[in-house]
Each structure stands twice: as C-alpha cells, then as structure tokens.
Design an enzyme around this catalytic site. Structure first.
Site, PDB file in Angstrom:
ATOM      1  N   ALA A  29      32.973  23.690 -53.852  1.00 35.86           N
ATOM      2  CA  ALA A  29      32.831  22.794 -52.696  1.00 35.86           C
ATOM      3  C   ALA A  29      31.691  23.220 -51.776  1.00 35.86           C
ATOM      4  O   ALA A  29      30.921  22.384 -51.295  1.00 35.86           O
ATOM      5  CB  ALA A  29      34.137  22.737 -51.910  1.00 35.86           C
ATOM      6  N   GLU A  80      26.224  -3.932 -53.323  1.00 32.02           N
ATOM      7  CA  GLU A  80      26.332  -3.784 -54.771  1.00 32.02           C
ATOM      8  C   GLU A  80      27.801  -3.797 -55.183  1.00 32.02           C
ATOM      9  O   GLU A  80      28.135  -3.500 -56.321  1.00 32.02           O
ATOM     10  CB  GLU A  80      25.595  -2.546 -55.263  1.00 32.02           C
ATOM     11  CG  GLU A  80      26.093  -1.242 -54.678  1.00 32.02           C
ATOM     12  CD  GLU A  80      26.698  -0.356 -55.738  1.00 32.02           C
ATOM     13  OE1 GLU A  80      25.964   0.086 -56.620  1.00 32.02           O
ATOM     14  OE2 GLU A  80      27.921  -0.106 -55.670  1.00 32.02           O
ATOM     15  N   CYS A 112      20.918   0.141 -52.877  1.00 38.32           N
ATOM     16  CA  CYS A 112      21.217   0.467 -51.475  1.00 38.32           C
ATOM     17  C   CYS A 112      20.352  -0.254 -50.459  1.00 38.32           C
ATOM     18  O   CYS A 112      20.441   0.035 -49.265  1.00 38.32           O
ATOM     19  CB  CYS A 112      21.110   1.973 -51.262  1.00 38.32           C
ATOM     20  SG  CYS A 112      22.280   2.909 -52.243  1.00 38.32           S
ATOM     21  N   THR A 153      29.871  11.306 -52.586  1.00 34.94           N
ATOM     22  CA  THR A 153      29.195  10.625 -51.466  1.00 34.94           C
ATOM     23  C   THR A 153      29.514   9.131 -51.364  1.00 34.94           C
ATOM     24  O   THR A 153      29.332   8.557 -50.292  1.00 34.94           O
ATOM     25  CB  THR A 153      27.665  10.775 -51.590  1.00 34.94           C
ATOM     26  OG1 THR A 153      27.265  10.312 -52.885  1.00 34.94           O
ATOM     27  CG2 THR A 153      27.251  12.225 -51.407  1.00 34.94           C
ATOM     28  N   ARG A 199      18.571  14.136 -61.680  1.00 39.60           N
ATOM     29  CA  ARG A 199      17.440  14.656 -60.892  1.00 39.60           C
ATOM     30  C   ARG A 199      16.250  13.715 -60.878  1.00 39.60           C
ATOM     31  O   ARG A 199      15.434  13.738 -59.972  1.00 39.60           O
ATOM     32  CB  ARG A 199      16.980  15.978 -61.496  1.00 39.60           C
ATOM     33  CG  ARG A 199      17.817  17.151 -61.099  1.00 39.60           C
ATOM     34  CD  ARG A 199      17.473  18.232 -62.044  1.00 39.60           C
ATOM     35  NE  ARG A 199      17.318  19.512 -61.398  1.00 39.60           N
ATOM     36  CZ  ARG A 199      16.796  20.545 -62.033  1.00 39.60           C
ATOM     37  NH1 ARG A 199      16.349  20.437 -63.247  1.00 39.60           N
ATOM     38  NH2 ARG A 199      16.715  21.695 -61.427  1.00 39.60           N
ATOM     39  N   HIS A 234      16.908   5.847 -45.533  1.00 40.37           N
ATOM     40  CA  HIS A 234      18.072   5.729 -46.401  1.00 40.37           C
ATOM     41  C   HIS A 234      18.615   7.131 -46.666  1.00 40.37           C
ATOM     42  O   HIS A 234      17.868   8.095 -46.807  1.00 40.37           O
ATOM     43  CB  HIS A 234      17.751   5.014 -47.708  1.00 40.37           C
ATOM     44  CG  HIS A 234      18.966   4.955 -48.590  1.00 40.37           C
ATOM     45  ND1 HIS A 234      20.167   4.459 -48.130  1.00 40.37           N
ATOM     46  CD2 HIS A 234      19.194   5.374 -49.858  1.00 40.37           C
ATOM     47  CE1 HIS A 234      21.067   4.563 -49.089  1.00 40.37           C
ATOM     48  NE2 HIS A 234      20.508   5.124 -50.150  1.00 40.37           N
ATOM     49  N   LYS A 239      20.047  15.637 -47.638  1.00 37.18           N
ATOM     50  CA  LYS A 239      18.843  16.373 -48.044  1.00 37.18           C
ATOM     51  C   LYS A 239      17.634  15.450 -48.217  1.00 37.18           C
ATOM     52  O   LYS A 239      16.542  15.748 -47.728  1.00 37.18           O
ATOM     53  CB  LYS A 239      19.141  17.088 -49.372  1.00 37.18           C
ATOM     54  CG  LYS A 239      18.230  18.240 -49.666  1.00 37.18           C
ATOM     55  CD  LYS A 239      18.742  19.059 -50.840  1.00 37.18           C
ATOM     56  CE  LYS A 239      18.746  18.234 -52.118  1.00 37.18           C
ATOM     57  NZ  LYS A 239      19.204  19.000 -53.294  1.00 37.18           N
ATOM     58  N   ASN A 266      27.570   8.051 -48.280  1.00 38.64           N
ATOM     59  CA  ASN A 266      26.546   7.038 -48.518  1.00 38.64           C
ATOM     60  C   ASN A 266      27.211   5.675 -48.618  1.00 38.64           C
ATOM     61  O   ASN A 266      27.937   5.403 -49.565  1.00 38.64           O
ATOM     62  CB  ASN A 266      25.798   7.372 -49.824  1.00 38.64           C
ATOM     63  CG  ASN A 266      24.720   6.344 -50.150  1.00 38.64           C
ATOM     64  OD1 ASN A 266      24.431   5.459 -49.355  1.00 38.64           O
ATOM     65  ND2 ASN A 266      24.137   6.466 -51.335  1.00 38.64           N
ATOM     66  N   SER A 296      17.734   1.829 -55.278  1.00 38.77           N
ATOM     67  CA  SER A 296      17.359   2.228 -56.625  1.00 38.77           C
ATOM     68  C   SER A 296      16.991   1.008 -57.436  1.00 38.77           C
ATOM     69  O   SER A 296      17.529  -0.078 -57.231  1.00 38.77           O
ATOM     70  CB  SER A 296      18.522   2.946 -57.297  1.00 38.77           C
ATOM     71  OG  SER A 296      18.717   4.193 -56.693  1.00 38.77           O
TER      72      SER A 296
END
Lengths: 347, 130
Positions: A29, A80, A112, A153, A199, A234, A239, A266, A296
């Site tokens: 976690a 979405e 998003c 998220t 990634r 967004h 991060k 999110n 995306s």
C-alpha cells in the site's frame, strides 16, 4: 465574451482507502500510494450512476444562479460510463432540470476529456449566437478491473457548467486542442473493464498531449505560467499533473487547489471539471485560470479563463455544496462492501 | 412497470410535479386529476414541490424484494413536503440516522431497473437535510 454562467459539482459520500484495496490484492500500500499520490477514492452509492451525478451537478449549478431554463438549448454529457450503451444520458439531465423539450442533446465519450469536449461544443453554440445557454457536464463512475492498477484510482463524481454570453462569472478567453490516434487506454464494446498500455500511457499519451496543448495555448495568448493564479491539469494520479506542471513551469501552489486526486481518485470525465469547480469555489475577480484536460486515445483540451466581477454578485456560491465540503463528507467502506457497491459481485 | 407507464410518470418522479386545488388549497402528490374535497368544484393546477420536507414515520426494511435486495437494510418513510403533501419514499441514510421529524431534501437517484438489459427508472429519493 463566452464564459461560465454558473457551475455545480457532485461527489458521492462513500470512500475506500488505497491501503484497503492493496490489502485485498496483497500489494504494498505504501508503495502504491507513494507512487500514485492517491490515498482514497470516491465510490458511488448503490443507486447512483453517471446520470444521477450529472443531474445533481447540473441542479447545483442552477441553484447558484437563476437561469431561465427555457433558454438552455443544448445539454451535452461527457462520460465513459454512460448507463446505457444506446440511449442518451443528456436527455435525462435535460428533463431533470426542466430544459426539455426545445433543446438539442447528445452524449460525448473521449476517455477522461469528454467533459471538456462538451464545454468546447457549448462555447461554439453560444459564441455563434445559435443559443443563449448550453449545459456541459463531465461525470463518471470509473471502472477498473479488480486487482488492476486502475482499481486504486478509478473514482466517481462530476461537475456541470452552464455556458453563455450573458454576464459570465468567468470568461473563457480561448480554447485549443491537441489530438492524435494513440492507443494508450481502451475498452471494447461489451467488455466490463478497460485495458491500458501500462507505462506506455505516460510519455506518448498524457505528457505529449497535455504539454503540447498547454504550450500551444500559452503561445497563442502570449502568456507565461506566472501569468496564471491557478492551473488545473487532468489528474489520473497525483504524479502526472505534478510532473507536467513542473516541466511547463507552473508551481506547486498554482496547481494545489485544483488537484483533488489524492483525496478523490480519478473521476475520469469529471476530473478536470471538478478541479476547475474547486478553483471557482475560492476564486476572486481577476484571477486567471489555466486548464488542460487529457483523454486517452488521445487528446488534450486547453482553456485560458479569467474570473469576472460577476462571481461576487451574480451567483451565490453558498447555495450549493463546495467541492471541499463534499470531499470532507465521507464514509469509508471496506473492500467487500465496496465490491457490492460497484456491482463487482455477480449473484 | 411497463415502459409506457414509467414514461408517463417521468415529470412527477424526476421533478416532484404534483397538483394543487385552487378552490380548497389542498396539494397532492402524486398528481390528481380530481380534487376529492371539492369534487366538481375543484380547480387543479400543476405545482412543483420544493423538495424539502420532514419524516412523519418510517420503517427499516430488512426483508426486501429482489430489486432492492442489494440495498437492504434501507429506510422507507412517509414524509410531509413543506407544501403539505405526503409521500412514501426511500430515505438514503444509515438506518440508525433516521428519526421522526428529521428534515429531508430531495435527490436524484436510480429507483430500480428492469434487469440488466431493461429500462433504468430514475426518480426522487430523500436524504437528511443538515
């Protein structure tokens, strides 16, 4: 000038902590929360979905300012997670705010950024003189497969904007977009959960589009990051927006008020609309707000916004709950009850 | 509920549209076509309720029908709207939060759905008005 006439937000009251999800899946976690910068996320009640969020947010907007709903001639809902594959969410919103039947309506889907796409369409309809008001909503009950990275998220909530020309509380000085065909995240028809490029999502997806749209906006307006009081990016995690903001030259102070993801998760199409709503909750006349969404697939919409005097005397912000108050009104669920709430348990 | 029956009830379910008799002043929810007090002398007009009210009495449902099974235990109450009409409704709160006289306000929620492939019925429920 075309701008925001009023705005409203909605966040459901249930939360689950990232550490609780990690406990179930045997994940670390501290590592996940540290890596994502997300500590808990909003979860819908059994009887809530994207349409109920959109209606509550639109009604909150109309509670803040008296708007002649018969002059609302368009309702667009970006999401979405529309409850129906075929049947618009936007008509339910139109009916529930009393704007039907003399209006157009449609649902948007662009991962998003469907909410900011709805704002852009509304701006065009108003600026061209085709109508006095249009309503743009971004809302989602985001889905993440159990155990997938997205599950930590994927959250729930939304915000609504009434766009018009008439004494806006914030003028939208300009909008521009940067779009390409990039397969970083997708969900095929009939599938319950989306898939993503892991990634791969970051570099050719988020950062390329957000930074390109943001730079294009500052070039067009002849501005620098220091010209803005607030910036909203967004926020699929904490991060990404922090890194993009830093590389563009924005400070941590500029993005903090609109960075809700650590406490909210999110909310996909709701993310930037909710971040902007949190900024408008505290904004003063003359404040300049920089906004860049990301969806995306992929694309980014950028906005340059200036808050006007009307925010003081044309709307009563206290007539609907602030984003901060909804973030603080929460009840935690354990994973089992959360799974029931999200319909992850099939009986 | 058939699709057509639900469709006819959208105005009252989404926006709390009821009726008021201008002859005697009584208000009705769901809307009536006829005033039971004034009979032929009645004069009914649509009104939109504010959505504020208070709990008159309630029951905690532990044994629910299939469509509400996942929500149990839930609160079912008779409330009085501030304009005077009474209605039966779900109160969205924990069973130990509700009490007689509790102020409530309307919210927009899913009432039920006709299975996974049928129509979703939206409408009004109530939450505590703090």
């Amino acid at each position: 000038m075309v701008g925001i006439i009023t705005y409203g937000a909605y966040i459901p009251r249930y939360r689950i902590k990232v550490e609780e999800i990690a406990r179930v899946w045997g994940a670390n976690a501290a590592e996940i929360s540290g890596g994502l910068g997300v500590f808990e996320k909003a979860v819908p009640d059994y009887d809530e979905n994207t349409a109920t969020f959109a209606v509550e947010a639109a009604r909150a907007a109309l509670a803040r300012r008296s708007v002649d709903v018969s002059e609302i001639r368009a309702v667009y809902v970006g999401s979405e997670s529309h409850p129906y594959a075929v049947k618009p969410t936007a008509v339910t919103v139109g009916e529930a705010i009393g704007a039907t039947p003399v209006m157009t309506a449609a649902d948007y889907e662009f991962a998003c950024k469907a909410g900011t796409a709805a704002i852009q369409t509304s701006m065009g309809l108003v600026a061209s003189g085709m109508m006095k008001y249009a309503v743009a909503v971004g809302a989602d009950t985001a889905q993440g497969a159990p155990g997938d990275a997205l599950e930590y998220t994927a959250a729930a909530g939304g915000a609504a904007y009434v766009i018009g020309n008439d004494d806006p509380i914030a003028e939208i000085n300009e909008t521009c977009s940067f779009t390409s065909d990039t397969p970083d995240f997708w969900r095929r028809e009939g599938e319950d959960y989306p898939r993503h490029g892991g990634r791969f999502s970051g570099e050719p997806g988020y950062f390329k589009h957000v930074e390109s749209a943001a730079k294009m906006m500052m070039e067009r307006r002849g501005t620098r990051p220091s010209d803005y009081d607030y910036a909203v990016f967004h926020q699929p995690n904490a991060k990404f927006p922090q890194k993009a903001a830093k590389s563009l030259g924005f400070t941590a102070e500029q993005i903090k008020p609109g960075l809700l993801v650590p406490r909210l998760g999110n909310t996909y199409s709701g993310a930037v609309p909710l971040g902007l709503a949190a900024v408008l909750d505290i904004a003063k006349p003359g404040d300049r707000i920089f906004v860049t969404s990301y969806g995306s697939g992929a694309g980014s919409d950028s906005f340059d916004i200036t808050v006007t005097e009307a925010i003081l005397d044309k709307i009563d912000r206290s007539r609907a709950p602030s984003v901060e108050s909804m973030l603080n009104k929460k009840k935690y669920l354990d994973y089992a009850v959360y799974a029931r709430h999200k319909g992850k348990i099939k009986v | 509920m058939t699709v057509a029956r639900f469709w006819r009830r959208i105005p009252q379910r989404y926006n709390l549209i009821g009726t008021k008799c201008e002859t005697c002043g009584h208000v009705f929810f769901p809307p009536r076509a006829f005033c039971p007090h004034c009979r032929r002398g009645g004069d009914l007009h649509e009104i939109q309720f504010s959505g504020k009210g208070k709990v008159l009495t309630f029951s905690i449902v532990h044994s629910a029908s299939d469509q509400y099974a996942e929500q149990k235990p839930y609160v079912l109450a008779i409330i009085e709207l501030e304009e005077g009409a009474r209605m039966t409704t779900h109160i969205v709160c924990e069973p130990d939060e509700v009490y007689i006289g509790m102020p409530v306000k309307s919210v927009f929620r899913v009432l039920d759905a006709e299975g996974a492939d049928g129509v979703i019925h939206y409408g009004t429920k109530f939450v505590p008005d703090e």
